[in-house]
Design an enzyme around this catalytic site. Structure first.
Site, PDB file in Angstrom:
ATOM      1  N   LYS A  47      -9.007   9.541 -17.809  1.00 55.33           N
ATOM      2  CA  LYS A  47      -9.302  10.204 -19.076  1.00 55.33           C
ATOM      3  C   LYS A  47      -8.101  10.094 -20.023  1.00 55.33           C
ATOM      4  CE  LYS A  47     -13.152  11.025 -17.033  1.00 55.33           C
ATOM      5  NZ  LYS A  47     -13.459  12.204 -16.237  1.00 55.33           N
TER       6      LYS A  47
ATOM      7  N   ASP B 121      -8.352  20.937 -10.570  1.00 57.12           N
ATOM      8  CA  ASP B 121      -8.672  19.774 -11.386  1.00 57.12           C
ATOM      9  C   ASP B 121      -8.171  20.098 -12.789  1.00 57.12           C
ATOM     10  OD1 ASP B 121      -9.870  17.895 -13.096  1.00 57.12           O
ATOM     11  OD2 ASP B 121     -11.602  17.639 -11.777  1.00 57.12           O
TER      12      ASP B 121
ATOM     13  N   TYR C 266     -16.564  19.762 -11.672  1.00 50.39           N
ATOM     14  CA  TYR C 266     -17.106  18.427 -11.946  1.00 50.39           C
ATOM     15  C   TYR C 266     -18.212  18.088 -10.926  1.00 50.39           C
ATOM     16  CZ  TYR C 266     -16.673  13.287 -12.371  1.00 50.39           C
ATOM     17  OH  TYR C 266     -16.898  11.950 -12.530  1.00 50.39           O
TER      18      TYR C 266
ATOM     19  N   ARG D 120       0.810  -1.216   0.000  1.00 50.84           N
ATOM     20  CA  ARG D 120       0.000   0.000   0.000  1.00 50.84           C
ATOM     21  C   ARG D 120       0.844   1.268   0.000  1.00 50.84           C
ATOM     22  NH1 ARG D 120      -1.902   1.647   4.640  1.00 50.84           N
ATOM     23  NH2 ARG D 120      -2.554  -0.360   5.458  1.00 50.84           N
TER      24      ARG D 120
HETATM   25  C1  LIG Z   1     -14.094  12.165 -14.947  1.00 53.08           C
HETATM   26  C2  LIG Z   1     -13.659  13.355 -14.195  1.00 53.08           C
HETATM   27  C3  LIG Z   1     -13.287  13.260 -12.858  1.00 53.08           C
HETATM   28  C4  LIG Z   1     -13.399  11.985 -12.063  1.00 53.08           C
HETATM   29  O1  LIG Z   1     -12.633  10.941 -12.547  1.00 53.08           O
HETATM   30  P1  LIG Z   1     -13.032   9.410 -12.262  1.00 53.08           P
HETATM   31  O2  LIG Z   1     -11.793   8.679 -12.597  1.00 53.08           O
HETATM   32  O3  LIG Z   1     -14.212   9.118 -13.133  1.00 53.08           O
HETATM   33  O4  LIG Z   1     -13.371   9.316 -10.803  1.00 53.08           O
HETATM   34  C5  LIG Z   1     -12.840  14.397 -12.235  1.00 53.08           C
HETATM   35  N1  LIG Z   1     -12.781  15.572 -12.878  1.00 53.08           N
HETATM   36  C6  LIG Z   1     -13.128  15.703 -14.165  1.00 53.08           C
HETATM   37  C7  LIG Z   1     -13.021  17.035 -14.814  1.00 53.08           C
HETATM   38  C8  LIG Z   1     -13.591  14.601 -14.853  1.00 53.08           C
HETATM   39  O5  LIG Z   1     -13.984  14.744 -16.129  1.00 53.08           O
END
Ligand SMILES: *Cc1c(COP(=O)(O)O)cnc(C)c1O
Length: 391
Positions: A207, A182, A110, A57
């Site tokens: 993503k 983010d 988000y 971990r």
């Molecule tokens: C998809 C997304 C997230 C979250 O990511 P996950 O891996 O689906 O938890 C956070 N911020 C943005 C801008 C996103 O598009």
């Protein structure tokens, strides 16, 4: 070293691994230590941030490979991996907050970020104020004595406003608050958060870093200054991610440059095509010269990804369904950043409060994949023919 070189070399150590190009995938929980003093020394070194291997971990050469590569590309001190982008967001916020604190969150963040603030943060006595994404330096008027954290996302989810992050960061730092970003839209390549005053950068690696729609993963990269807050919280919350997923993310990262440039070209071509359509009220894409965020985007960003928004003129829901339901190349579903094109009908006002989205017509989000752009446009043209046939 330039980014295209870093993408290839960062985090890789073939010389430590029989010359094999990619890092090994270590499946590990228990790590055996030869003696009590060895174990103690390894624990001590790890708690001081060295890359020793103590327990699964706590990190392995597999996770260090991805973390080091992302940190190098984003320009931060160090990075940690999380099992999803949302886990990364939640843990990064918790690292800086305690009961009685106040946070400022951009209204176009988000959606699940809002839920986390309104849910867990509120439950533990942290108050959230959502602010107008275009507030810029005016954020100083919202900062209170107990404001500890300012959260930015640029361009924002679903509506793609570009924020003046250096101006926001200046006001936040003057009040002793940290700035979390983010940075998923631009990926580590097209926005350099730490050069613009951000203290902590979050990626939904799910993503573009993974890039193939097959893994959930998040990363958080921090400056040296705030790293001592992030690391222990991550450990206390037991955050870790599976080695196969981490391996796939580091593999995806190696081609991020070529993929992202193609996503940018495709996304811009589609955005321009939408702008010429009579059914469209507005295209939200900061790389379009007449986009309200264009000047800031040009000043601060190094490129655009393939994700953008479209608002249609007000119309009946069955027309929207006729447009999107039978698209052949645009799949309908959450997430984005893979090689394939996607469409989602969105509802920006389902979570906004500080600056409600003013358009009445339906809002769509498109992800431009890597298919031939003429095929994508033909698919959309057929969609608009169905749109009109639906009455
Ligand atoms: C998809 C997304 C997230 C979250 O990511 P996950 O891996 O689906 O938890 C956070 N911020 C943005 C801008 C996103 O598009």
């Amino acid at each position: 070293m330039k980014d295209d070189t870093k993408i290839v070399v960062a985090g890789r150590h073939p010389e430590d691994n029989f010359g094999i190009v990619n890092p090994p995938v270590y499946h590990a929980s228990t790590v055996l230590h030869r003696s009590l003093s060895d174990l103690r020394a390894a624990q001590q070194a790890r708690s001081e941030g060295e890359r020793t291997v103590v327990y699964g971990r706590w990190g392995t050469p597999t996770s260090y490979a991805l973390e080091d590569a992302v940190a190098a590309l984003e320009g931060g001190y160090r990075c940690l991996v999380y099992p999803s982008g949302l886990a990364a967001i939640a843990c990064a916020m918790l690292a800086f907050l305690k009961a009685g604190d106040h946070v400022l969150v951009t209204d176009n963040a988000y959606g699940p970020t809002h839920k986390f603030c309104n849910g867990i943060l509120a439950r533990f006595g942290v108050e959230t104020t959502y602010y107008d994404p275009l507030i810029n330096a005016g954020i100083k008027d919202l900062i209170r004595d107990n404001t500890r954290l300012v959260y930015v996302e640029s361009p924002g989810s679903l509506t793609f406003e570009v924020q003046d992050i250096p101006a926001i960061a200046e006001a936040a730092h003057a009040a002793g608050a940290v700035v979390l970003m983010d940075n998923t839209w631009a990926s580590p390549l097209f926005y350099k958060p730490f050069a613009h005053g951000v203290d902590v950068s979050i990626q939904a690696a799910t993503k573009y870093i993974v890039g193939h729609s097959d893994v959930m993963l998040g990363t958080v990269t921090a400056t040296r200054e705030v790293w001592p807050r992030l690391e222990p919280t991550t450990r206390e919350l037991g955050q870790t991610a599976g080695p196969d997923d981490i391996y796939l993310a580091q593999r995806g990262l190696r081609t991020l440059g070529v993929r992202l440039r193609q996503h940018m070209t495709q996304g811009l071509a589609l955005a321009e095509w939408f702008r010429g359509r009579p059914e469209v009220e507005r295209v939200m894409h900061p790389a379009l010269p007449d986009d309200p965020g264009h000047a800031l985007w040009r000043r601060d960003f190094l490129g655009a990804s393939g994700l953008f928004g479209v608002t249609l003129k007000p119309c009946a829901e069955d027309r929207v369904a006729a447009l999107v339901d039978d698209l052949e190349l645009f799949g309908m579903g959450a997430s984005w950043g893979g090689y394939e094109s996607l469409v989602l009908v969105t509802q920006p006002n389902s979570f906004r409060s500080a600056r409600p989205w003013p358009h009445e017509g339906p809002t769509l989000r498109f992800h431009a994949g890597l298919e031939d752009v003429d095929d994508l446009i033909a698919d959309l043209e057929a969609g608009f023919r169905r749109f009109h046939a639906a009455g």
